[in-house]
Design a protein around this motif. Structure first.
Motif, PDB file in Angstrom:
ATOM      1  N   SER A  13       0.826  -1.221   0.000  1.00 54.45           N
ATOM      2  CA  SER A  13       0.000   0.000   0.000  1.00 54.45           C
ATOM      3  C   SER A  13       0.855   1.265   0.000  1.00 54.45           C
ATOM      4  CB  SER A  13      -0.907   0.023   1.238  1.00 54.45           C
ATOM      5  OG  SER A  13      -1.713  -1.106   1.259  1.00 54.45           O
ATOM      6  N   VAL A  14       1.873   1.298   0.868  1.00 53.59           N
ATOM      7  CA  VAL A  14       2.702   2.518   0.936  1.00 53.59           C
ATOM      8  C   VAL A  14       3.442   2.706  -0.389  1.00 53.59           C
ATOM      9  CG1 VAL A  14       4.698   3.589   2.064  1.00 53.59           C
ATOM     10  CG2 VAL A  14       2.978   2.425   3.442  1.00 53.59           C
ATOM     11  N   ASP A  59       9.276  -7.231  -5.004  1.00 54.36           N
ATOM     12  CA  ASP A  59       8.227  -7.701  -4.076  1.00 54.36           C
ATOM     13  C   ASP A  59       8.168  -9.213  -4.154  1.00 54.36           C
ATOM     14  OD1 ASP A  59       5.653  -8.117  -2.627  1.00 54.36           O
ATOM     15  OD2 ASP A  59       5.488  -5.950  -2.810  1.00 54.36           O
ATOM     16  N   VAL A 134      10.010  -0.660   2.199  1.00 53.04           N
ATOM     17  CA  VAL A 134       8.615  -0.479   2.640  1.00 53.04           C
ATOM     18  C   VAL A 134       7.914  -1.840   2.609  1.00 53.04           C
ATOM     19  CG1 VAL A 134       8.177   1.968   2.183  1.00 53.04           C
ATOM     20  CG2 VAL A 134       8.072   0.356   0.291  1.00 53.04           C
ATOM     21  N   SER A 135       8.695  -2.889   2.893  1.00 49.56           N
ATOM     22  CA  SER A 135       8.087  -4.222   2.900  1.00 49.56           C
ATOM     23  C   SER A 135       7.558  -4.524   4.304  1.00 49.56           C
ATOM     24  CB  SER A 135       9.082  -5.278   2.416  1.00 49.56           C
ATOM     25  OG  SER A 135      10.105  -5.430   3.347  1.00 49.56           O
ATOM     26  N   THR A 137       6.742  -5.543   8.014  1.00 49.22           N
ATOM     27  CA  THR A 137       7.567  -5.507   9.233  1.00 49.22           C
ATOM     28  C   THR A 137       7.959  -6.924   9.651  1.00 49.22           C
ATOM     29  OG1 THR A 137       6.496  -3.505  10.014  1.00 49.22           O
ATOM     30  CG2 THR A 137       7.533  -4.859  11.693  1.00 49.22           C
ATOM     31  N   TYR A 170      18.630  -6.822   2.153  1.00 48.87           N
ATOM     32  CA  TYR A 170      18.436  -5.757   1.159  1.00 48.87           C
ATOM     33  C   TYR A 170      19.418  -4.606   1.396  1.00 48.87           C
ATOM     34  CZ  TYR A 170      14.093  -8.065  -0.303  1.00 48.87           C
ATOM     35  OH  TYR A 170      13.183  -8.960  -0.776  1.00 48.87           O
ATOM     36  N   PHE A 184      11.991   2.516   6.031  1.00 56.76           N
ATOM     37  CA  PHE A 184      10.750   3.163   6.492  1.00 56.76           C
ATOM     38  C   PHE A 184      10.014   2.269   7.494  1.00 56.76           C
ATOM     39  CE2 PHE A 184       6.549   5.183   6.032  1.00 56.76           C
ATOM     40  CZ  PHE A 184       6.928   6.514   6.028  1.00 56.76           C
ATOM     41  N   ASP A 210      11.460   3.483  10.673  1.00 58.30           N
ATOM     42  CA  ASP A 210      10.025   3.426  10.928  1.00 58.30           C
ATOM     43  C   ASP A 210       9.372   4.810  10.781  1.00 58.30           C
ATOM     44  OD1 ASP A 210       7.636   2.237  11.448  1.00 58.30           O
ATOM     45  OD2 ASP A 210       7.960   1.934  13.585  1.00 58.30           O
ATOM     46  N   GLY A 211       8.798   5.046   9.628  1.00 59.96           N
ATOM     47  CA  GLY A 211       8.162   6.334   9.328  1.00 59.96           C
ATOM     48  C   GLY A 211       7.209   6.783  10.446  1.00 59.96           C
ATOM     49  N   THR A 213       4.140   8.675  11.229  1.00 52.97           N
ATOM     50  CA  THR A 213       3.020   9.215  10.443  1.00 52.97           C
ATOM     51  C   THR A 213       1.740   9.432  11.239  1.00 52.97           C
ATOM     52  OG1 THR A 213       2.355   6.979   9.857  1.00 52.97           O
ATOM     53  CG2 THR A 213       3.779   8.103   8.289  1.00 52.97           C
ATOM     54  N   ASP A 246      -0.473  -4.045   6.465  1.00 51.36           N
ATOM     55  CA  ASP A 246       0.373  -3.765   7.624  1.00 51.36           C
ATOM     56  C   ASP A 246      -0.330  -4.249   8.889  1.00 51.36           C
ATOM     57  OD1 ASP A 246       2.593  -2.773   8.930  1.00 51.36           O
ATOM     58  OD2 ASP A 246       1.778  -0.753   9.120  1.00 51.36           O
ATOM     59  N   LYS A 259       7.186  -3.307  16.412  1.00 56.28           N
ATOM     60  CA  LYS A 259       6.524  -2.031  16.141  1.00 56.28           C
ATOM     61  C   LYS A 259       6.236  -1.273  17.445  1.00 56.28           C
ATOM     62  CE  LYS A 259       4.453   0.356  12.755  1.00 56.28           C
ATOM     63  NZ  LYS A 259       5.106   0.674  11.487  1.00 56.28           N
TER      64      LYS A 259
HETATM   65  N1  NAD Z   1       1.701   3.468   6.451  1.00 54.59           N
HETATM   66  C1  NAD Z   1       2.335   4.050   7.444  1.00 54.59           C
HETATM   67  O1  NAD Z   1       1.931   5.067   7.942  1.00 54.59           O
HETATM   68  C2  NAD Z   1       3.628   3.433   7.915  1.00 54.59           C
HETATM   69  C3  NAD Z   1       4.347   4.113   8.875  1.00 54.59           C
HETATM   70  C4  NAD Z   1       5.538   3.568   9.314  1.00 54.59           C
HETATM   71  C5  NAD Z   1       5.985   2.373   8.817  1.00 54.59           C
HETATM   72  N2  NAD Z   1       5.253   1.713   7.905  1.00 54.59           N
HETATM   73  C6  NAD Z   1       5.760   0.417   7.451  1.00 54.59           C
HETATM   74  O2  NAD Z   1       5.781   0.358   6.028  1.00 54.59           O
HETATM   75  C7  NAD Z   1       5.698  -1.021   5.650  1.00 54.59           C
HETATM   76  C8  NAD Z   1       4.695  -1.164   4.507  1.00 54.59           C
HETATM   77  O3  NAD Z   1       3.391  -0.884   4.959  1.00 54.59           O
HETATM   78  P1  NAD Z   1       2.157  -1.201   3.964  1.00 54.59           P
HETATM   79  O4  NAD Z   1       0.954  -0.656   4.628  1.00 54.59           O
HETATM   80  O5  NAD Z   1       2.495  -0.798   2.587  1.00 54.59           O
HETATM   81  O6  NAD Z   1       2.119  -2.812   4.056  1.00 54.59           O
HETATM   82  P2  NAD Z   1       1.625  -3.810   2.927  1.00 54.59           P
HETATM   83  O7  NAD Z   1       1.404  -5.102   3.638  1.00 54.59           O
HETATM   84  O8  NAD Z   1       0.524  -3.227   2.131  1.00 54.59           O
HETATM   85  O9  NAD Z   1       2.892  -3.960   1.946  1.00 54.59           O
HETATM   86  C9  NAD Z   1       4.023  -4.723   2.248  1.00 54.59           C
HETATM   87  C10 NAD Z   1       4.563  -5.311   0.938  1.00 54.59           C
HETATM   88  O10 NAD Z   1       5.811  -5.954   1.227  1.00 54.59           O
HETATM   89  C11 NAD Z   1       5.856  -7.158   0.457  1.00 54.59           C
HETATM   90  N3  NAD Z   1       6.870  -8.024   1.086  1.00 54.59           N
HETATM   91  C12 NAD Z   1       6.759  -8.801   2.193  1.00 54.59           C
HETATM   92  N4  NAD Z   1       7.928  -9.426   2.433  1.00 54.59           N
HETATM   93  C13 NAD Z   1       8.789  -9.042   1.460  1.00 54.59           C
HETATM   94  C14 NAD Z   1      10.141  -9.350   1.165  1.00 54.59           C
HETATM   95  N5  NAD Z   1      10.847 -10.178   1.922  1.00 54.59           N
HETATM   96  N6  NAD Z   1      10.704  -8.784   0.086  1.00 54.59           N
HETATM   97  C15 NAD Z   1      10.009  -7.935  -0.713  1.00 54.59           C
HETATM   98  N7  NAD Z   1       8.724  -7.610  -0.481  1.00 54.59           N
HETATM   99  C16 NAD Z   1       8.121  -8.153   0.595  1.00 54.59           C
HETATM  100  C17 NAD Z   1       4.433  -7.681   0.519  1.00 54.59           C
HETATM  101  O11 NAD Z   1       4.193  -8.626  -0.520  1.00 54.59           O
HETATM  102  C18 NAD Z   1       3.640  -6.388   0.329  1.00 54.59           C
HETATM  103  O12 NAD Z   1       3.402  -6.112  -1.039  1.00 54.59           O
HETATM  104  C19 NAD Z   1       5.350  -1.822   6.898  1.00 54.59           C
HETATM  105  O13 NAD Z   1       6.524  -2.427   7.423  1.00 54.59           O
HETATM  106  C20 NAD Z   1       4.876  -0.742   7.849  1.00 54.59           C
HETATM  107  O14 NAD Z   1       5.059  -1.084   9.223  1.00 54.59           O
HETATM  108  C21 NAD Z   1       4.088   2.221   7.426  1.00 54.59           C
END
Ligand code: NAD
Length: 386
Positions: A13-14, A59, A134-135, A137, A170, A184, A210-211, A213, A246, A259
């Motif tokens: 999503s992010v 991904d 942004v994968s 957690t 990575y 992030f 860890d963004g 937000t 997430d 987290k």
């Molecule tokens: N949205 C926010 O406000 C926010 C704030 C801080 C941190 N984050 C962090 O950002 C990250 C992404 O959040 P999101 O809402 O997009 O989650 P999400 O679940 O929508 O996306 C995560 C993506 O990572 C992929 N993934 C999983 N393991 C992987 C790997 N080993 N290699 C490559 N890709 C992999 C998944 O297939 C998925 O497409 C999370 O770790 C979350 O904690 C988000």
């Protein structure tokens, strides 16, 4: 300054919101609301322009990017008209996405990631590629002796063991391919002595973690207020309800613990003591990408008089995170261009659990960021490898 942004977790999503946002900004279809680097205090020539940005990523999932964008549009995270208008550009980014390597040793997987990064840089004639994690957690890394030294790490990765969690593998692949790295997420990423040394060895900057937000952003404004008014915070309890990928991932207790630890750090470090209370994160599928945080703070004033405050935050997680992903990529690219290597504590403003942060107060972090960016625009190089 042609700059690649390589997203680990590129179909999440992010990442999808960041990609749609970057393409919309590049095409002049939207304004930069939420992009800190477009504030008058930070905007300037040292940062790559939106038109200089090229996107790609890895991904483990294969859902087409356009499908992810349409799902987010249907959920009200981003405007459907942008997804329609940018269908051609999204197809172009789709062609730059690669499956995350699987199988073989970790050294082989890191080499495959490195080849993808180098191909991307060469194919698009990029000055540099910033890798942004942004994968999903991960749980905290299991300690391993090879985490302490780059040579030992190189040897261990060629063996059969899983020495590094994916976020750190990575970071390793990014550094060996000559790319700066931003984390992030709360995952381990570059936070291992061997990786820190590798970044310095390759002359590369990195940032995390860890963004910031939502709830923690508000905490980093309120906690310094209580401290500056010499009010005694007795308890601070928070409940976060979130859905989306997430939220589902954070239903796993080990990822949840990583987290929560990242979210609580701001209080102890700002107040100088840890008040009673916990932060909880609960998965509520129905909420999708929208998060509700509710915090209750009890505090004592003069003569011990007890008082309380509470706040409720309703945020759209990806809409809050995506502009910061673009900010971080642009700032880290500019830092790399200016010769910075090692951690970038000046980017603490963006993170819940910043690397080497001298302060957790948002106002002080802002001043640090503003001075840093002013230095970049003046062409100053402040190289402080640690
Ligand atoms: N949205 C926010 O406000 C926010 C704030 C801080 C941190 N984050 C962090 O950002 C990250 C992404 O959040 P999101 O809402 O997009 O989650 P999400 O679940 O929508 O996306 C995560 C993506 O990572 C992929 N993934 C999983 N393991 C992987 C790997 N080993 N290699 C490559 N890709 C992999 C998944 O297939 C998925 O497409 C999370 O770790 C979350 O904690 C988000």
């Amino acid at each position: 300054m042609r700059t690649g942004i390589w997203l680990m977790g590129a179909r999440g999503s992010v990442a999808t919101t960041s990609i749609v946002g970057a393409l919309a900004l590049r095409a002049g279809l939207t304004g930069p609301t939420g992009c800190v680097t477009e504030l008058p205090e930070l905007r300037g020539p040292a940062l790559p322009a939106f038109t200089d940005l090229v996107l790609g990523g890895h991904d483990v999932a294969a859902t087409p990017l356009i499908k992810r964008a349409e799902t987010l549009a249907a959920a009200g995270v981003l405007p459907g008209r942008l997804v329609d208008a940018l269908a051609g550009e999204l197809a172009e980014v789709e062609r730059a996405l690669r499956p995350a390597p699987t199988g073989g040793t970790q050294a082989e997987r890191a080499a495959a990631v490195g080849r993808d990064l180098t191909d991307f840089r060469d194919r698009h004639g990029l000055d540099r590629v910033v890798v942004v994690n942004v994968s999903a957690t991960e749980p905290a890394a299991v300690p391993h002796p090879a985490h302490l030294d780059p040579a030992a790490l190189r040897t261990a990765l060629a063996g059969p063991d899983e020495v590094l969690p994916p976020s750190s593998l990575y970071a390793y692949a990014a550094f060996t391919a000559g790319c700066p790295y931003v984390d992030f997420t709360p995952s381990t990423g570059a936070r291992l002595p061997a990786l820190a040394a590798l970044a310095v060895e390759h002359g590369l900057p990195y940032a995390g973690h860890d963004g910031k937000t939502g709830e923690t952003l508000v905490k980093s404004v309120l906690a310094p207020m209580f401290a500056m008014r010499h009010l005694a915070v007795r308890s601070w309890s928070g409940v976060n309800l979130l859905g989306g990928g997430d939220g589902a991932n954070l239903a796993d207790p080990a990822a949840n613990a990583a987290k929560v630890a990242s979210k609580q750090r701001v209080l102890g470090e700002t107040l100088g003591y840890v008040p009673q209370g916990d932060t909880r994160i609960d998965h509520v599928e129905e909420l999708g990408d929208f998060k509700t945080a509710w915090d209750l703070i009890t505090f004592a004033g003069f003569l011990g008089t007890g008082m309380r405050m509470e706040f409720t935050w309703h945020g759209c997680d990806s809409a809050l995170a995506a502009p910061l992903v673009l900010d971080l990529a642009r700032l880290t690219a500019a830092a790399h261009a200016a010769g910075r290597r090692g951690p970038l504590p000046e980017l603490a403003f963006f993170f819940k659990d910043p690397l080497d942060a001298p302060t957790h107060s948002l106002a002080e972090q802002w001043a640090l960021l503003r001075d840093f960016v002013a230095g970049l625009h003046r062409g100053g190089v402040d190289d402080q490898p640690r």
